[in-house]
Write a protein that holds these residues in place. Structure first.
Motif, PDB file in Angstrom:
ATOM      1  N   UNK A   1      42.404  43.600  38.658  1.00  0.00           N
ATOM      2  CA  UNK A   1      40.864  43.461  38.813  1.00  0.00           C
ATOM      3  C   UNK A   1      40.315  45.022  39.243  1.00  0.00           C
ATOM      4  N   UNK A   2      41.634  45.178  37.962  1.00  0.00           N
ATOM      5  CA  UNK A   2      41.295  47.560  38.631  1.00  0.00           C
ATOM      6  C   UNK A   2      41.331  47.843  37.261  1.00  0.00           C
ATOM      7  N   UNK A   3      41.640  47.088  36.064  1.00  0.00           N
ATOM      8  CA  UNK A   3      41.201  47.753  34.305  1.00  0.00           C
ATOM      9  C   UNK A   3      40.559  46.692  33.623  1.00  0.00           C
ATOM     10  N   UNK A   4      38.465  47.674  33.214  1.00  0.00           N
ATOM     11  CA  UNK A   4      37.956  46.367  32.354  1.00  0.00           C
ATOM     12  C   UNK A   4      38.681  45.447  31.376  1.00  0.00           C
TER      13      UNK A   4
ATOM     14  N   UNK B   1      36.976  55.968  32.627  1.00  0.00           N
ATOM     15  CA  UNK B   1      35.815  55.114  32.169  1.00  0.00           C
ATOM     16  C   UNK B   1      36.522  53.466  31.529  1.00  0.00           C
ATOM     17  N   UNK B   2      38.235  53.232  31.549  1.00  0.00           N
ATOM     18  CA  UNK B   2      38.773  52.479  31.686  1.00  0.00           C
ATOM     19  C   UNK B   2      38.303  51.643  33.067  1.00  0.00           C
ATOM     20  N   UNK B   3      38.509  51.889  34.047  1.00  0.00           N
ATOM     21  CA  UNK B   3      38.660  51.288  35.644  1.00  0.00           C
ATOM     22  C   UNK B   3      37.507  50.277  36.065  1.00  0.00           C
ATOM     23  N   UNK B   4      38.075  49.376  36.085  1.00  0.00           N
ATOM     24  CA  UNK B   4      37.224  48.352  36.468  1.00  0.00           C
ATOM     25  C   UNK B   4      36.190  48.705  37.906  1.00  0.00           C
ATOM     26  N   UNK B   5      34.753  48.294  37.937  1.00  0.00           N
ATOM     27  CA  UNK B   5      34.146  47.511  36.944  1.00  0.00           C
ATOM     28  C   UNK B   5      33.188  47.902  35.854  1.00  0.00           C
TER      29      UNK B   5
END
Length: 211
Positions: A142-145, A185-189
């Protein structure tokens, strides 16, 4: 006998240091200018041209070795990330730093400038699978888009790796700065859906086979 063994070890170590210097120099020279000559590599590495040609018969052979060196480093980095424990985002971020430093992505700049061996293509496929596992793990945590794929990462690294000037220390500093922007920019959400479709392995391989 002991003296002869010591001499052999000394020669082996010297040859290994020369190989490392040549590969490192070739990576810099050819990324700066894919049309550079073997003589440019010899000059940058501080070795004689005759010595260089004894070890590497052609520029194409040397370029294959340069790219294989970067891909092997990237594979080791991905394997390390897959073994790592701790905060999933920190693990992914550390992998991205090492992936950039390995030069694996930056070497896409060389794609199309030489004929890759089949072994290099196979190694690229192995790296792609490992990087995809790193991405899948980060998405599952749940940490990467979720709209990022493993094939996106070498293209991002290639863009950062193309930042080259006469000041190498400043280049590395700027690469790390903009990697920070990319990681945000890669991090979720994710705040929006990425436009366009992600590249696949076939598209990446076509870049290498475009000579």
């Amino acid at each position: 006998m002991a003296d002869k063994a010591a001499v052999r070890r000394g020669r082996y170590e010297q040859a290994r240091r020369n190989d490392y210097a040549v590969i490192a120099a070739a990576r810099e020279v050819f990324i700066e200018n894919p049309e550079a000559k073997m003589a440019d590599v010899a000059h940058r590495a501080g070795v004689g041209q005759a010595s260089l040609y004894r070890r590497y018969r052609t520029k194409n052979e040397l370029l294959n070795l340069v790219c294989a060196d970067g891909l092997n480093a990237a594979a080791a980095d991905a394997e390390s990330a897959l073994r790592a424990s701790g905060d999933p985002w920190e693990v992914f971020g550390a992998f991205m730093v090492r992936f950039l430093q390995s030069g694996a992505g930056a070497q896409l700049i060389l794609a199309g400038s030489f004929v890759p061996d089949e072994s290099l293509i196979a190694l690229g496929g192995r790296v792609s699978r490992l990087v995809q596992q790193v991405v899948d793990r980060a998405i599952a945590a749940g940490v990467l888009r979720s709209d990022i794929t493993g094939s996106d990462l070498p293209l991002l690294a290639a863009q950062l790796g193309s930042m080259r000037s006469a000041n190498k220390l400043r280049d590395r500093e700027l690469q790390r700065r903009y990697l920070g922007v990319i990681l945000d920019g890669l991090r979720a959400p994710a705040h929006s859906q990425l436009p366009g479709r992600a590249p696949d392995q076939e598209e990446i391989e076509k870049r290498w086979r475009s000579t």
